[in-house]
Design a protein around this motif. Structure first.
Motif, PDB file in Angstrom:
ATOM      1  N   GLU A 146      46.642  60.320  17.878  1.00  0.00           N
ATOM      2  CA  GLU A 146      45.965  59.893  19.024  1.00  0.00           C
ATOM      3  C   GLU A 146      46.976  59.395  19.988  1.00  0.00           C
ATOM      4  O   GLU A 146      47.396  58.291  19.866  1.00  0.00           O
ATOM      5  CB  GLU A 146      45.009  58.857  18.521  1.00  0.00           C
ATOM      6  N   ARG A 147      47.569  60.236  20.954  1.00  0.00           N
ATOM      7  CA  ARG A 147      48.614  60.153  21.861  1.00  0.00           C
ATOM      8  C   ARG A 147      48.139  59.925  23.331  1.00  0.00           C
ATOM      9  O   ARG A 147      49.148  59.849  24.068  1.00  0.00           O
ATOM     10  CB  ARG A 147      49.631  60.959  21.700  1.00  0.00           C
ATOM     11  N   ASP A 148      46.879  60.117  23.468  1.00  0.00           N
ATOM     12  CA  ASP A 148      46.416  60.056  24.737  1.00  0.00           C
ATOM     13  C   ASP A 148      46.934  58.643  25.822  1.00  0.00           C
ATOM     14  O   ASP A 148      47.400  59.168  26.970  1.00  0.00           O
ATOM     15  CB  ASP A 148      44.768  59.936  24.768  1.00  0.00           C
ATOM     16  N   VAL A 149      47.027  57.471  25.060  1.00  0.00           N
ATOM     17  CA  VAL A 149      47.371  56.507  25.919  1.00  0.00           C
ATOM     18  C   VAL A 149      48.657  56.569  26.280  1.00  0.00           C
ATOM     19  O   VAL A 149      49.220  56.139  27.226  1.00  0.00           O
ATOM     20  CB  VAL A 149      46.889  55.084  25.295  1.00  0.00           C
ATOM     21  N   GLN A 150      49.527  56.822  25.108  1.00  0.00           N
ATOM     22  CA  GLN A 150      50.902  56.821  25.290  1.00  0.00           C
ATOM     23  C   GLN A 150      51.558  58.042  26.530  1.00  0.00           C
ATOM     24  O   GLN A 150      52.227  57.909  27.099  1.00  0.00           O
ATOM     25  CB  GLN A 150      51.718  57.207  24.052  1.00  0.00           C
ATOM     26  N   LEU A 151      50.684  58.998  26.500  1.00  0.00           N
ATOM     27  CA  LEU A 151      50.850  60.143  27.304  1.00  0.00           C
ATOM     28  C   LEU A 151      50.481  59.767  28.826  1.00  0.00           C
ATOM     29  O   LEU A 151      51.172  59.894  29.976  1.00  0.00           O
ATOM     30  CB  LEU A 151      50.130  61.407  26.972  1.00  0.00           C
ATOM     31  N   ALA A 152      49.489  58.835  28.829  1.00  0.00           N
ATOM     32  CA  ALA A 152      48.874  58.369  30.115  1.00  0.00           C
ATOM     33  C   ALA A 152      50.005  57.375  30.673  1.00  0.00           C
ATOM     34  O   ALA A 152      50.448  57.212  31.860  1.00  0.00           O
ATOM     35  CB  ALA A 152      47.481  57.612  30.019  1.00  0.00           C
TER      36      ALA A 152
ATOM     37  N   THR B 256      56.900  61.344  24.372  1.00  0.00           N
ATOM     38  CA  THR B 256      57.474  60.930  25.546  1.00  0.00           C
ATOM     39  C   THR B 256      58.605  61.489  26.039  1.00  0.00           C
ATOM     40  O   THR B 256      58.779  61.946  27.093  1.00  0.00           O
ATOM     41  CB  THR B 256      57.855  59.305  25.238  1.00  0.00           C
TER      42      THR B 256
ATOM     43  N   GLN C 254      57.777  64.837  27.485  1.00  0.00           N
ATOM     44  CA  GLN C 254      57.265  64.733  28.511  1.00  0.00           C
ATOM     45  C   GLN C 254      58.071  64.069  29.970  1.00  0.00           C
ATOM     46  O   GLN C 254      57.850  64.878  30.906  1.00  0.00           O
ATOM     47  CB  GLN C 254      55.884  63.441  28.277  1.00  0.00           C
TER      48      GLN C 254
ATOM     49  N   ALA D  39      43.316  52.940  17.927  1.00  0.00           N
ATOM     50  CA  ALA D  39      43.529  54.223  17.593  1.00  0.00           C
ATOM     51  C   ALA D  39      43.849  54.491  16.073  1.00  0.00           C
ATOM     52  O   ALA D  39      44.111  53.214  15.390  1.00  0.00           O
ATOM     53  CB  ALA D  39      44.962  54.541  18.383  1.00  0.00           C
TER      54      ALA D  39
END
Length: 204
Positions: free
Chosen positions: A23-29, A55, A58, A186
Motif C-alpha cells: 500500500e504505497r498510494d499515500v507515499q506516491l502522492a 520514492t 519516482q 495501511a
C-alpha cells in the motif's frame, strides 16, 4: 562472524519488504506533491532510501537528482537495480557529513528505525543542508514508544513512534514549519494494519 542479531534488519528482509508493503498510494502522492514544489535541476536527499521503491525511482523519473542514504547494503544493492541513476551511500542516517545542499529531504519510515533521542539532532542536521524551497517530508507510524523491540517480516529490530502532536512538536523544535500532518491506515505486512503519519514541513 556476525550473528543474526548484529545484521541490520533490512539486510535480512531484503526484497520481501517491497513484496509485503504494497500500500504505497499515500507515499506516491506525497512524492508527487514534492515534485510539484521543486525547482528545475532539484536535488533531494532520501534518508533511509531502502530499495529505491517507490520514492527514489519516482523522483528520478521526474528528473530530480537523488542522493539516497541507508545502512543496509542489501537494500542499497536493490536501489541500484530498481532506481538506477541515483547516488546511493552506505552510512548511518545520523552521520550526514558533507553531502552538499538539497532542495528537499525525505524520510519515509526511516526515522522510526532510530531511538527518539537521535531524531531531533538528525532533523536539525538535515535542515542545515537545505536550500531553495527547504522542504521536509517525513512518514512514521502512530504510537508512543522509544526503540521498542519487535519482529518485522521475520527479522528482529527496534522501532520508535510518536503520536501526531508529539511528532509535530519535535519537527517544529528542530527548526521547521509544519505545513500538513495526515493520518492513514495501511497494511504494513500481511494481516497487520497500522496507522501511519505523513508530515510536510519547510525549514525556517
Amino acid at each position: 562472524m556476525a550473528t543474526e542479531q548484529q545484521v541490520p534488519a533490512f539486510d535480512l528482509i531484503g526484497k520481501r519488504y517491497d513484496e509485503s508493503f504494497v500500500e504505497r498510494d499515500v507515499q506516491l502522492a506525497e512524492g508527487a506533491w514534492l515534485i510539484e514544489q521543486l525547482p528545475e535541476q532539484a536535488r533531494v536527499l532520501d534518508l533511509g532510501c531502502g530499495s529505491g521503491l517507490p520514492t527514489a525511482r519516482q523522483l528520478l523519473d521526474a528528473g530530480v537528482e537523488v542522493v539516497g542514504v541507508d545502512e543496509s547494503p542489501v537494500m542499497l544493492e536493490l536501489a541500484e537495480q530498481q532506481a538506477s541513476g541515483g547516488t546511493y551511500l552506505h552510512q548511518d542516517l545520523r552521520e550526514l557529513g558533507d553531502l552538499g545542499e538539497f532542495d528537499a529531504v525525505v524520510a519515509f519510515f526511516a526515522l522510526l528505525m532510530i531511538p527518539r533521542g537521535d531524531i531531533p539532532p538528525l532533523l536539525a542536521a538535515a535542515r542545515a543542508h537545505l536550500r531553495g524551497p527547504k522542504l521536509l517530508l517525513v512518514s512514521m507510524v502512530h504510537g508512543d514508544f522509544d526503540f521498542f523491540p519487535i519482529n518485522f517480516l521475520g527479522a528482529p529490530t527496534s522501532v520508535s513512534a510518536y503520536p501526531p502532536d508529539k511528532l509535530r512538536d519535535v519537527v517544529t523544535a528542530a527548526g521547521y514549519e509544519v505545513l500538513e500532518l495526515k493520518e492513514f491506515e495501511a497494511q504494513a505486512e500481511p494481516e497487520r494494519i497500522e496507522v501511519q503519519l505523513y508530515l510536510r514541513a519547510r525549514a525556517v
